[in-house]
Write an enzyme that holds these catalytic residues in place. Structure first.
Site, short mmCIF file in Angstrom:
data_model
loop_
_atom_site.label_atom_id
_atom_site.label_comp_id
_atom_site.label_asym_id
_atom_site.label_seq_id
_atom_site.Cartn_x
_atom_site.Cartn_y
_atom_site.Cartn_z
N ASP A 1 0.87 -1.19 0.00
CA ASP A 1 0.00 0.00 0.00
C ASP A 1 0.90 1.24 0.00
O ASP A 1 1.38 1.66 -1.05
CB ASP A 1 -0.92 -0.10 1.23
CG ASP A 1 -1.93 1.02 1.32
OD1 ASP A 1 -2.17 1.69 0.31
OD2 ASP A 1 -2.49 1.23 2.41
N VAL B 1 -9.69 -3.24 0.92
CA VAL B 1 -10.20 -4.57 0.59
C VAL B 1 -10.21 -5.48 1.83
O VAL B 1 -9.43 -5.26 2.77
CB VAL B 1 -9.36 -5.25 -0.53
CG1 VAL B 1 -9.46 -4.49 -1.83
CG2 VAL B 1 -7.89 -5.39 -0.10
P1 5GP Z 1 1.74 -0.32 3.88
O1 5GP Z 1 2.73 -0.29 5.00
O2 5GP Z 1 2.28 -0.73 2.55
O3 5GP Z 1 0.95 0.98 3.80
O4 5GP Z 1 0.60 -1.31 4.30
C1 5GP Z 1 0.73 -2.61 4.26
C2 5GP Z 1 -0.18 -3.27 5.28
O5 5GP Z 1 -1.39 -2.55 5.51
C3 5GP Z 1 -0.58 -4.59 4.74
O6 5GP Z 1 0.26 -5.56 5.29
C4 5GP Z 1 -1.99 -4.77 5.22
O7 5GP Z 1 -1.96 -5.46 6.45
C5 5GP Z 1 -2.50 -3.41 5.48
N1 5GP Z 1 -3.40 -2.97 4.39
C6 5GP Z 1 -3.11 -2.12 3.39
N2 5GP Z 1 -4.16 -1.94 2.59
C7 5GP Z 1 -5.15 -2.71 3.10
C8 5GP Z 1 -6.50 -2.97 2.68
O8 5GP Z 1 -7.01 -2.47 1.68
N3 5GP Z 1 -7.19 -3.85 3.46
C9 5GP Z 1 -6.69 -4.44 4.58
N4 5GP Z 1 -7.49 -5.26 5.24
N5 5GP Z 1 -5.42 -4.22 4.99
C10 5GP Z 1 -4.66 -3.37 4.25
#
Ligand code: 5GP
Ligand code: MG
Length: 188
Positions: free
Chosen positions: A109, A160
């Site tokens: 993300d 999601v």
């Molecule tokens: P980042 O550090 O890349 O922003 O986020 C990664 C983490 O955020 C992922 O491991 C996941 O656990 C959570 N995450 C990011 N987007 C989503 C989403 O759309 N749905 C859910 N349930 N978790 C998300």
């Protein structure tokens, strides 16, 4: 489909990826990984809890010797947006020296989680090689760039749930991945 799953499905705005599409892509990813790690042993580090279902299906489809390690990391803390802070163990609980490591997460993300964990593994565990796999990659500007070797699906920037991914602990056992209906969020 069970009555319980059908009930939960009705609180989704829509299904983004159905179970069959997910299973087919996960099997394809397993073939790619087998090819790249052929002849060696794979040391998997999976981020919990979201990648739980993905990693279970992926690893059972990979025809290579595998060692599995888990790391609990969190940046959402129950909401639908990253807090920007990545929380995890003070010391990484495994020795990966000279190993061929595959780091697995459910979603890329902002990039903060994978960038932080990847750097810590490289600095503290000194693996021989380190590759990264995610089931989903959101099309959005990253806060941290991360080199990712295997991507299941590129998706739009929407929250999601399903196939391991939750909203406040709900929805993980859905066999598909869907978008939440904001008008029908479960009471926590
Ligand atoms: P980042 O550090 O890349 O922003 O986020 C990664 C983490 O955020 C992922 O491991 C996941 O656990 C959570 N995450 C990011 N987007 C989503 C989403 O759309 N749905 C859910 N349930 N978790 C998300
Ligand atoms: Mg996660």
């Amino acid at each position: 489909m069970s009555k319980a799953v059908a009930g939960v499905l009705s609180s989704l705005d829509r299904v983004l990826l159905n179970a069959e599409t997910i299973q087919r892509r996960v099997a394809d990813m397993a073939r790619e990984i087998e090819r790249d790690f052929a002849g060696g042993e794979l040391s998997v580090v999976t981020l919990m809890d979201g990648a739980l279902f993905f990693v279970a299906d992926l690893l059972r489809s990979i025809d290579l010797p595998v060692r599995l390690h888990t790391l609990t990391v969190s940046s959402y803390h129950g909401g639908t947006n990253s807090t920007g802070r990545v929380q995890m163990a003070q010391t990484l609980p495994f020795d990966l020296t000279t190993r061929h490591v595959l780091l697995i997460d459910d979603i890329l993300d902002t990039g903060l989680t994978l960038a932080t964990v990847r750097e810590r593994i490289l600095a503290e565990c000194k693996p021989d090689t380190l590759r990264v796999a995610v089931l989903l990659s959101k099309r959005r500007q990253r806060e941290r760039e991360v080199p990712v070797d295997y991507v299941g699906f590129e998706i739009e920037d929407e929250f999601v749930v399903g196939y391991g991914m939750d909203y406040q602990g709900h929805y993980r056992n859905l066999p598909c991945i869907g978008i939440l209906n904001p008008g029908r969020l479960p009471q926590s």
